[in-house]
Design an enzyme around this catalytic site. Structure first.
Site, PDB file in Angstrom:
ATOM      1  N   GLU A  54       8.222  38.931  27.179  1.00  0.00           N
ATOM      2  CA  GLU A  54       8.587  39.135  25.769  1.00  0.00           C
ATOM      3  C   GLU A  54       7.676  38.394  24.799  1.00  0.00           C
ATOM      4  OE1 GLU A  54      12.645  39.020  27.984  1.00  0.00           O
ATOM      5  OE2 GLU A  54      10.581  38.305  28.269  1.00  0.00           O
ATOM      6  N   CYS A  77      15.967  35.987  28.745  1.00  0.00           N
ATOM      7  CA  CYS A  77      16.585  34.721  29.136  1.00  0.00           C
ATOM      8  C   CYS A  77      17.188  34.020  27.920  1.00  0.00           C
ATOM      9  CB  CYS A  77      15.579  33.825  29.849  1.00  0.00           C
ATOM     10  SG  CYS A  77      14.173  33.309  28.848  1.00  0.00           S
ATOM     11  N   GLY A 298       4.507  38.573  65.138  1.00  0.00           N
ATOM     12  CA  GLY A 298       4.562  39.610  66.129  1.00  0.00           C
ATOM     13  C   GLY A 298       5.944  40.087  66.543  1.00  0.00           C
TER      14      GLY A 298
END
Length: 365
Positions: A54, A77, A298
């Site tokens: 923003e 926020c 793996g």
């Protein structure tokens, strides 16, 4: 929801996607400022998580923000941290309308940002492209709500599901287009994660190469006893690109000291049945701020994560080559007795990459 609202929010979402892999522990937020149908400012969360989207869009807009509409992919926020609240920044800039994709689950915000805007007399519209916005910041929401990052499991295998020959030869099963795509995925994640067996067998660097990107993901290795050679590429380059090693309480003190001397960050996690706890590993990575983790195996680590139900997405790279039953399987045993117990995922999309196929899957709902 108007067609203009939809179009501008999709633009903001495309901006938010640019920050993926670079902004943790923050979400990647896109913002577009529109006045009289003209885009006057745009921005997205900067690398490192600040500044937010923003204020960057508002800085570009300048005086053009007065009376404008702001399209934001996540609720602005409302708390003061290292930067002022974005909700207050929008108020101070004089915008008169804010279109927000969805409310922030972070308890420090959780509706307070929208409330601040409404109390300042700003029209607030929510829910525009909400599902798409939640998908962009899935990792952030995982960390906030589940205490762990989103995890993508990569499996590159032969047509018959093998990742190496019986002698361990694995380079290269897939072609250059598939390998380039893997590097793109590394760049879009906060960290690349492998087990000790892969680190020993392949001596990988796990970096993003040949894409011209400036940042690198954190390289994470699960090594219960820290039993990886200190001559490995990971150990030798730890001061250039961060390396974190997850280990168990039983790892010897001299091994810990040697790895720390290389500049590696060590994280001790709990063990279960002689192996590192998958849940503890993911929680530790979440505690460290990671939101998006790309696991490249793996087979033992992949199976452990699947058994613990911690895999959110699977990226399968399949080559048209056959290695037979004597080849190394892509997954270690899962210990299944019934088909109904097998982990299942929903197909998201399929893409051809040269002579290989990329098929992407996500948790079934």
């Amino acid at each position: 929801m108007s067609s203009d609202d939809l179009r501008h929010m999709k633009h903001a979402l495309s901006l938010a996607q640019r920050g993926l892999g670079q902004v943790w522990p923050n979400p990647s937020v896109g913002c577009v400022i529109v006045k009289d149908g003209v885009i006057v400012g745009r921005g997205h969360t900067a690398p490192g998580g600040r500044p937010h989207g923003e204020p960057q869009a508002l800085e570009m807009a300048g005086n053009g923000a007065l009376g404008a509409t702001a399209y934001v992919t996540l609720e602005p926020c409302s708390h003061t941290g290292k930067t002022p609240p974005c909700a207050q920044t929008l108020i101070n800039a004089g915008v008169t309308r804010v279109v927000s994709a969805l409310e922030d689950d972070d308890p420090r915000v959780a509706g307070r940002g929208h409330k601040m805007l409404c109390e300042a007399g700003i029209e607030v519209v929510t829910g525009v492209c909400a599902r798409e916005a939640r998908a962009v910041n899935e990792g952030f929401f995982h960390r906030v709500n589940l205490g762990r990052p989103m995890l993508t499991l990569k499996l590159a295998s032969s047509f018959d599901g093998r990742i190496a020959t019986a002698q361990g030869e694995s380079q290269w099963i897939t072609g250059p287009a598939a390998r380039r795509n893997v590097h793109m995925e590394r760049a879009r994640h906060d960290a690349v994660f492998v087990g000790a067996g892969t680190a020993r067998a392949d001596d990988p660097s796990l970096t993003v190469r040949d894409l011209g990107v400036a940042h690198q993901p954190v390289r994470v290795v699960a090594a219960r006893m820290l039993d990886i050679p200190l001559t490995s590429k990971l150990a030798q380059t730890a001061r250039d690109v961060p390396v974190w090693v997850l280990h168990g309480p039983s790892a010897l003190a001299e091994r810990r000291a040697a790895w720390e001397a290389c500049g590696v960050k060590l994280i001790e996690v709990a063990e279960e049945r002689g192996s590192l706890s998958p849940v503890s590993m993911l929680q530790a990575l979440g505690d460290a701020g990671l939101t998006r983790v790309y696991c490249e195996g793996g087979g033992s680590l992949a199976a452990a994560l699947l058994r613990a139900d911690l895999v959110d997405h699977i990226s399968g790279y399949t080559a048209g080559v056959m290695l037979g039953a004597e080849g190394l399987a892509s997954l270690a045993p899962l210990g299944l007795e019934y088909l109904s117990d097998a982990p299942r995922f929903a197909l998201r999309d399929v893409q051809r990459l040269g002579d290989d196929i990329l098929h992407r899957w996500q948790r079934g709902f």
